[in-house]
Design an enzyme around this catalytic site. Structure first.
Site, PDB file in Angstrom:
ATOM      1  CD  GLU A  53     -12.284  41.995 -22.307  1.00  0.00           C
ATOM      2  OE1 GLU A  53     -12.600  41.567 -23.433  1.00  0.00           O
ATOM      3  OE2 GLU A  53     -11.508  42.953 -22.145  1.00  0.00           O
ATOM      4  CG  LEU A  98     -25.899  44.590 -21.839  1.00  0.00           C
ATOM      5  CD1 LEU A  98     -25.670  44.184 -20.385  1.00  0.00           C
ATOM      6  CD2 LEU A  98     -24.743  45.456 -22.328  1.00  0.00           C
ATOM      7  CE1 TYR A 100     -27.990  36.193 -30.798  1.00  0.00           C
ATOM      8  CE2 TYR A 100     -25.601  36.457 -30.782  1.00  0.00           C
ATOM      9  CZ  TYR A 100     -26.789  36.348 -31.477  1.00  0.00           C
ATOM     10  OH  TYR A 100     -26.781  36.393 -32.851  1.00  0.00           O
ATOM     11  CE1 TYR A 138      -9.451  39.903 -27.908  1.00  0.00           C
ATOM     12  CE2 TYR A 138     -11.457  40.023 -26.584  1.00  0.00           C
ATOM     13  CZ  TYR A 138     -10.384  40.642 -27.197  1.00  0.00           C
ATOM     14  OH  TYR A 138     -10.231  42.001 -27.076  1.00  0.00           O
ATOM     15  CG  ASP A 156      -8.852  42.430 -31.452  1.00  0.00           C
ATOM     16  OD1 ASP A 156      -7.874  42.869 -32.124  1.00  0.00           O
ATOM     17  OD2 ASP A 156      -9.498  43.154 -30.668  1.00  0.00           O
ATOM     18  CB  CYS A 210      -2.212  57.879 -40.118  1.00  0.00           C
ATOM     19  SG  CYS A 210      -2.893  56.548 -41.115  1.00  0.00           S
TER      20      CYS A 210
END
Length: 312
Positions: A53, A98, A100, A138, A156, A210
């Site tokens: 995450e 990756l 900061y 989150y 999100d 879709c």
């Protein structure tokens, strides 16, 4: 998923369809039949999930896979990361592009908190997980959901886009949260949050796919019916004037007003230039209706004298 798995109230006031159970079942079935494979979806280890995450906050998922595996090869447990030299963790982060570097510092400090404050065992609720350094609401909810099946509904950007388009949920955070919470099946945050985020990442992208991705919510979807695929993060309406997508939406909208219509009654309501034997005539309309029938949205009886109706 069955009726018994859902919450006690399965009717949905407001923009959601009345049959929430059917909506849930359709999405989970779609997700479980086929979804993108990522290694962190195959684990329930909270440490491994937290690493994924944090890495994916600024990096595309496909690029995270190798970095995630390399990171866990080097620091396979939360205890290993807690004992690591912080400079080495930051250097790894930088070498793998990756984002900061303070995310690496926070991840290292969070590992030390788990070791020192929780005796090496991760907290299990979103509220407790939010106490870890650098873990916002989150991320805390994601770890609680995917590691412990103990999370709330994820809201999100992708989920907002899905809810806005599918169910015409107003562009308001409290409305998105209400709708997302209503849809979340009790005790199934792991599969549900994975599924709805997959829907937003695969089918209901900024440029929607879709039909290509077999979106399981087409029969309920406001955007699919109208051809308007704007969303909070898609502020300009895509060009669709005269497109097949627009015509499909007109068919659905028209049939919502009538029990059934013959081709020559439906055609002029879909295109003003409809002519039974013309370029946009019975053959063209029959093909359009056939596509909609294949998607389970309409029923058609007969040939030239066919009658079309929405599938109930």
């Amino acid at each position: 998923m069955t009726d018994g798995d859902a919450g006690s109230d399965d009717t949905a006031p407001g923009p959601l369809p009345d049959d929430v159970v059917a909506v849930r079942d359709a999405l989970v079935s779609w997700y479980e039949t086929d979804h993108r494979s990522y290694p962190w979806r195959e684990t329930e280890d909270p440490y491994e999930i937290l690493v994924s995450e944090v890495m994916s906050q600024q990096t595309q998922l496909d690029r995270v896979v190798d970095a995630w595996r390399d990171f866990l090869d080097r620091w396979p447990t939360v205890a290993d990361l807690a004992a690591a030299d912080r400079a080495a963790v930051v250097a790894f982060w930088s070498d793998h592009s990756l984002g900061y570097n303070n995310r690496a510092k926070y991840l290292h400090e969070a590992a030390q908190q788990v070791r020192d404050d929780y005796d090496g065992d991760f907290p299990t609720t979103p509220e407790e997980l939010s106490e870890l350094m650098g873990v916002g609401p989150y991320t805390a909810n994601a770890v609680a959901s995917f590691a412990f099946n103990n999370g709330d509904a994820v809201v999100d950007t992708n989920v907002k886009r899905v809810l806005y388009r599918a169910f015409d949920v107003p562009d308001d955070d409290s409305e998105f949260e209400r709708a997302a919470a209503k849809l979340l099946p009790d005790g199934e945050s792991r599969v549900w949050n994975n599924a709805i985020m997959e829907l937003g990442g695969v089918a209901c992208r900024k440029k929607p796919r879709c039909d290509e991705e077999g979106c399981p919510w087409r029969e309920w979807c406001h955007a699919y019916a109208t051809g308007d695929f704007t969303a909070p993060d898609v502020p300009t309406q895509p060009e669709f004037d005269g497109s097949r997508r627009q015509m499909r939406g007109r068919v659905i909208s028209t049939l919502k007003e009538y029990d059934e219509l013959g081709l020559d009654e439906l055609g002029p309501r879909v295109r003003v230039d409809y002519a039974p034997d013309g370029e946009y005539g019975r053959e063209w309309l029959s093909e359009l209706l056939s596509d909609l029938a294949d998607d389970g949205l309409v029923e058609v009886d007969g040939d030239d004298e066919a009658l079309a109706r929405l599938r109930r």
